[in-house]
Write a protein that holds these residues in place. Structure first.
Motif, PDB file in Angstrom:
ATOM      1  N   PRO A 101      -5.410   4.401  -6.128  1.00 21.89           N
ATOM      2  CA  PRO A 101      -4.127   3.755  -5.832  1.00 21.89           C
ATOM      3  C   PRO A 101      -4.095   2.281  -6.204  1.00 21.89           C
ATOM      4  O   PRO A 101      -3.067   1.622  -6.049  1.00 21.89           O
ATOM      5  N   TRP A 155       0.839  -1.199   0.000  1.00 21.21           N
ATOM      6  CA  TRP A 155       0.000   0.000   0.000  1.00 21.21           C
ATOM      7  C   TRP A 155       0.876   1.252   0.000  1.00 21.21           C
ATOM      8  O   TRP A 155       1.802   1.368   0.810  1.00 21.21           O
ATOM      9  N   GLU A 202       1.179   7.401   2.746  1.00 17.99           N
ATOM     10  CA  GLU A 202       0.403   8.645   2.736  1.00 17.99           C
ATOM     11  C   GLU A 202      -0.850   8.544   1.871  1.00 17.99           C
ATOM     12  O   GLU A 202      -1.374   9.565   1.403  1.00 17.99           O
ATOM     13  N   THR A 203      -1.344   7.334   1.644  1.00 15.94           N
ATOM     14  CA  THR A 203      -2.559   7.145   0.851  1.00 15.94           C
ATOM     15  C   THR A 203      -3.658   6.621   1.751  1.00 15.94           C
ATOM     16  O   THR A 203      -3.473   5.616   2.455  1.00 15.94           O
ATOM     17  N   ARG A 204      -4.785   7.295   1.744  1.00 20.40           N
ATOM     18  CA  ARG A 204      -5.868   6.892   2.640  1.00 20.40           C
ATOM     19  C   ARG A 204      -6.471   5.570   2.173  1.00 20.40           C
ATOM     20  O   ARG A 204      -6.373   5.204   0.995  1.00 20.40           O
TER      21      ARG A 204
END
Length: 279
Positions: free
Chosen positions: A153, A39, A42-44
């Motif tokens: 993402p 993952w 800094e990606t929700r």
């Protein structure tokens, strides 16, 4: 003795009614958190709605009922919606057969900021796979045929149906390898999971209906899987891979459900630290 026979007769008459009521109930919303090791920082997290097995046909799954379910899905505010095939309804015991365009039109109001994507199932191919693909695509829902796309993402790798020998794992792997980020495999059937390369760590599927009819003390009457109960229903964790199998929305063979209510899943994807059991 007469009283026992009367009770048995009443139960026999009540069973189809109860089965139909269960089949046409609002879908249960099931939840899971799945952590993905790659993952991006800094990606929700991304909330994915998984739907499967629409099987639009009368009397149990009309476009009007599907429109209500679409509203139920949209109310969950998913970031992404994935549909795991079998749009077609082709039971012998039915009151109405809907066209591909009618089926697709009932889904066009599904809304998610990262998009709505689908694959075809065995019933779609048995009826008319190209026609269903055209109709669903025209309704604004891309149908992935052994190819991958980016959605935020995520890389969504859509496998065609394995039971009708339309799945092409080599093509799917090549397409996904060309795209970055964590990958989710969308497949009609969970039976694709054991034959996937190890880099595919999450599979979202349907097909089994979670048995559709699951009786007390007896269990599954059938699972529609060559692996028996291994992928019959729900969240399946195996070394290196998680598979989530929806009970689906519609019905096959008979318009009844017992012990396997219709459902759809809300799957929250994020970093591995978020991994947890469903509720």
């Amino acid at each position: 003795m007469k009283r026992v026979l009367v009770i048995l007769l009443l139960l026999a008459l009540a069973a189809p009614v109860l089965g139909y009521v269960h089949a046409t109930a609002d879908p249960v919303v099931r939840h899971a958190n799945v952590g993905l090791p790659d993952w991006p920082a800094e990606t929700r997290p991304v909330r994915v709605a998984l739907l499967a097995d629409i099987h639009a046909q009368g009397p149990d799954l009309s476009p009007a009922r599907m429109a209500r379910i679409v509203g139920q899905v949209n109310a969950q505010k998913p970031d992404l919606i994935l549909i795991a095939g079998d749009f077609s309804g082709d039971r012998t015991l039915r009151t109405r057969l809907y066209s591909e365009d009618e089926i697709a039109a009932s889904l066009k109001d599904l809304k998610a900021p990262l998009g709505v994507y689908a694959v075809l199932g065995n019933h779609d191919h048995w009826r008319d796979g190209p026609a269903m693909k055209r109709a669903v695509t025209a309704a604004g829902i891309p149908v992935l045929v052994n190819r991958a796309v980016r959605a935020g993402p995520l890389t969504i790798a859509g496998a065609d149906d394995i039971h009708t020998r339309n799945a092409d794992i080599e093509a799917l792997t090549r397409s996904a390898a060309a795209l970055p980020g964590p990958t989710v495999v969308l497949s009609h059937s969970p039976d694709i999971a054991p034959v996937l390369p190890p880099q595919f760590g999450l599979v979202l599927a349907g097909h089994t209906h979670c048995g559709q009819i699951v009786l007390p003390l007896v269990g599954y009457l059938a699972t529609a899987s060559r692996y028996g109960e291994r992928y019959a229903c729900g969240l399946v964790r195996e070394p290196g891979r998680t598979t989530i199998v929806s009970a689906g929305i519609g019905t096959s063979v008979l318009p009844f459900r017992f012990g396997a209510p219709p459902d759809f899943w809300m799957v929250t994807l994020g970093p591995i630290a978020r991994d947890a059991s469903p509720r």
